[in-house]
Design a protein around this motif. Structure first.
Motif, PDB file in Angstrom:
ATOM      1  N   ALA A 127       0.803  -1.288   0.053  1.00  0.00           N
ATOM      2  CA  ALA A 127      -0.005   0.082  -0.035  1.00  0.00           C
ATOM      3  C   ALA A 127       0.727   1.309   0.005  1.00  0.00           C
ATOM      4  O   ALA A 127       0.567   2.352   0.390  1.00  0.00           O
ATOM      5  CB  ALA A 127      -0.816   0.073   1.213  1.00  0.00           C
ATOM      6  N   THR A 128       2.136   1.067  -0.554  1.00  0.00           N
ATOM      7  CA  THR A 128       3.087   2.389  -0.590  1.00  0.00           C
ATOM      8  C   THR A 128       2.713   3.375  -1.470  1.00  0.00           C
ATOM      9  O   THR A 128       3.156   4.433  -1.505  1.00  0.00           O
ATOM     10  CB  THR A 128       4.387   1.859  -0.798  1.00  0.00           C
ATOM     11  N   VAL A 133      -3.847   3.309   4.680  1.00  0.00           N
ATOM     12  CA  VAL A 133      -4.572   2.296   5.130  1.00  0.00           C
ATOM     13  C   VAL A 133      -5.263   2.623   6.311  1.00  0.00           C
ATOM     14  O   VAL A 133      -4.557   3.235   7.431  1.00  0.00           O
ATOM     15  CB  VAL A 133      -4.016   1.057   5.387  1.00  0.00           C
ATOM     16  N   ALA A 154       3.295  -0.168   3.881  1.00  0.00           N
ATOM     17  CA  ALA A 154       2.110   1.048   3.835  1.00  0.00           C
ATOM     18  C   ALA A 154       2.600   2.422   3.789  1.00  0.00           C
ATOM     19  O   ALA A 154       3.861   2.488   4.776  1.00  0.00           O
ATOM     20  CB  ALA A 154       1.049   0.900   4.570  1.00  0.00           C
ATOM     21  N   LEU A 157      -0.713   4.017   8.122  1.00  0.00           N
ATOM     22  CA  LEU A 157      -1.557   3.208   8.817  1.00  0.00           C
ATOM     23  C   LEU A 157      -2.274   3.767   9.941  1.00  0.00           C
ATOM     24  O   LEU A 157      -1.634   4.358  10.704  1.00  0.00           O
ATOM     25  CB  LEU A 157      -0.874   1.799   9.280  1.00  0.00           C
TER      26      LEU A 157
END
Length: 182
Positions: A127-128, A133, A154, A157
């Motif tokens: 999810a970079t 997220v 990510a 988060l």
């Protein structure tokens, strides 16, 4: 109730996609090989709308995403809307989130104490490229991320963020790797 499994090849879902999309319904998407893609910006879709995939959208609805191999790619992935519930299970392959993941979104009914659970035991969650997220994103939502293996990376988060009220979010790890990137 419905089930879809992608074992090989490429399946593209333009615009809006659903698993467990009406009150009381359930739906499961399993990616065990190949590519399942709902990762399109508005300019890339025939109707000019960004792609959003919904898991568990509607009172009592349940949506499940299983990634055991291959690649599941989403522009936006929203779960647990309007009193629905969702589960995301990653044990292999790659889950790619291009814009955002809103896990356990919107309010759940008073007295509904069921958690939405995101479980990773292997594979990779990437999810970079995404905005962030979010888990337990809506008022009174209960959500949990379990990282027990694999690699979860990510750009952001956050838990318990809500439109109004407070959601409850938990993050637990008993293995795996968490990488924060911006």
């Amino acid at each position: 109730a419905g089930e879809l499994e992608v074992r090989d090849g490429v399946m593209k879902v333009w615009g809006y996609g659903h698993a467990g999309a009406t009150a009381g319904a359930s739906g499961t998407v399993t990616v065990s090989g190949g590519v399942f893609s709902n990762a399109f910006k508005a300019a890339q879709t025939p109707l000019g709308q960004a792609s959003v995939f919904y898991l568990g959208n509607g009172s009592g609805a349940r949506g499940t995403l299983n990634v055991t191999g291959g690649t599941a790619a989403f522009y936006s992935l929203y779960s647990g809307l309007s009193g629905g519930h969702a589960a995301i299970n990653v044990s292999g392959g790659r889950l790619l989130l291009c814009y955002d993941l809103r896990f356990s979104l919107n309010s759940q009914a008073m007295g509904d104490e069921e958690e939405d659970v995101f479980t990773q035991t292997g594979g990779q969650v990437d999810a970079t490229y995404s905005d962030n997220v979010s888990i337990g994103y809506g008022a009174t939502r209960l959500a949990r991320i379990r990282l027990n293996g694999g690699r979860f990376q990510a750009s952001g988060l956050q838990g318990g963020k809500a439109f109004s009220g407070t959601g409850l979010a938990a993050f637990e790890a008993d293995g795996g790797t968490l990488v924060a990137r911006k």
